[in-house]
Design an enzyme around this catalytic site. Sequence first.
Site, short mmCIF file in Angstrom:
data_model
loop_
_atom_site.label_atom_id
_atom_site.label_comp_id
_atom_site.label_asym_id
_atom_site.label_seq_id
_atom_site.Cartn_x
_atom_site.Cartn_y
_atom_site.Cartn_z
N SER A 205 0.70 -1.26 0.38
CA SER A 205 0.07 -0.33 0.38
C SER A 205 1.06 1.17 0.19
O SER A 205 1.51 1.51 -0.98
CB SER A 205 -0.52 -0.05 1.51
N GLU A 334 -9.89 -5.31 -4.14
CA GLU A 334 -9.14 -3.52 -3.60
C GLU A 334 -10.07 -2.85 -3.03
O GLU A 334 -10.12 -2.78 -1.79
CB GLU A 334 -7.76 -3.38 -3.82
N HIS A 459 -8.31 -5.59 0.49
CA HIS A 459 -6.33 -4.71 0.32
C HIS A 459 -5.80 -5.40 1.63
O HIS A 459 -6.72 -5.41 2.79
CB HIS A 459 -7.27 -3.44 0.21
#
Length: 550
Positions: A205, A334, A459
Amino acid sequence: MTSSRPSDTQTVTTTGGDVRGVLHDDPRRMPAGPVAAFQGIPYAAPPVGALRFAPPEPHRGWTGVRPAARPGPAVPQLPSALSWLTGQPTPEWSEDGCLTLNVWSPADAVRGARPRPVLVWFHGGAFAGGSSGTECYDGARLAALGDIVVVTANFRIGPLGYLRLPEIGADNAGLLDQIAVLRWTRENIAAFGGDPAQITVGGQSSGAYTALLLALSPEAGPLIRRVIAQSAPLSLPAQDPHQAAETTAAYLRALDVPAGTGPAQTAAALRRLPVEQLLDGYRTVRAEALRAGRTAPPMYPVLGGAALPRPPFDAVADGALHGTDVLAGTTADEMTAFFTHDDRIRTADRAAAVDMLTTWLGGDRDRAEETYARCSARRPGGTPARILTDVASDLHWRSGVTDLAERRSGLGDLTYVYRFDRCPYGEGDDLAGDGDGHDENGGRGDGSVAAVDSVGASHCAELPFLFGSFAAYRGSTLLGALGGPDDPRRLRAEALFHRFAGTLAAFVTTGSPNGAGLAPWPPYTEGADEGGVMAFDEDGPEHPAQATRA
């Protein structure tokens, strides 16, 4: 938990002084052999007093042998918006002593065997949260499985890391901390059995975003051989300095720090405030930005600031990564991490969804209609929430990775691209259907279509499978239920850990995720089927490194 015990053979001399680690030697978790762990090693002076907001300064060192059995405190931060997903509490933090790092190394490497390749890995957290000291990022299993040295680190985040006020020294301090980590690694890692000429920088990330920035920067690029970018938001441009200046003005107002009094007075006022008040001010500007429709973090790396002289993709196009090996990827779903609890998304009908797409696509209504129709055809029966989630996942995550790979391919450079597909099992789930949580239409293996509140491969979904840190995610929505040691769900999860972590460790070692016993993984090729994207799920073959159970 891994058994740990102090060992005199795990005392190492660094530029700051001697540190004594612990030996992890549980053969059930690390069948490849014991790992030495050294945690909480300072790499820079505590960023307090006059050093708050300033570039990192060298640590003054210590006398005697410093215990390195526990991680240092996290950098001060607000609670994570994704704790509902990961199950992780806000880490214990302290501004004093937060700039520390952790090293895990195969024990024989510390004793002087051949040097191992090194992975320096930075956590995510929207440039405002996270900590290298959590059990989620324990590098012992990854180091043992991959026969590599793993380094994780804390670095300044939020206002402490990305307040833009260069006249007082506040200039991409978080990036400068990460460069200090890389320099410390270059100078010290040989003492831990690592090869300073074989450093891969990686992250997830926002940590993946900065990993790429570091590889492109004149200061850090020469230190880096390879890059691993997991779910990097590469479609996010580096922060415009004018926007950063507006955010800084709003931040000073939120803190009641008078503007225009001169750099010395502003610096003194900001350095006197309790760090809790600095975090409250950040909370205020973040809320103001969201109300104004800005979804980007209010403070993150600023273009033209320290270590970021050019837009990242301009540098890529000019060949700044030439000679640097790159592996990048995303998870399949995600945006479920961000949309699951968003009522605007959950309750949207088709008209509302197209309206949102029109906004996301810069007001292009025709493109929004075409995009909705194309995604609906790709996912028959998908709800508007599901379509919005897919489109946002493409826009914010996959498109940036594809852009990076295509630009590099055009220059003749190889990029290895993956997609992580594994979905969590819920309590009571079995291995019915295809057992991977996705059917051919993106459903749960039973022909149904996953709703947005089925998080899928969200995610962060790959993190337990990089570090093998399943215990840290016990009971979380992210991982789902795995059952006992011999439960088929746990066995499949362990096999995927060996496959995913083993493949990325191969890349750290050679610059290619291919090798003996690994599934063939071609580099990304524009126009090829799926572009050569490697999918990771629980239905792949067992990795040969997986331990045999008694």
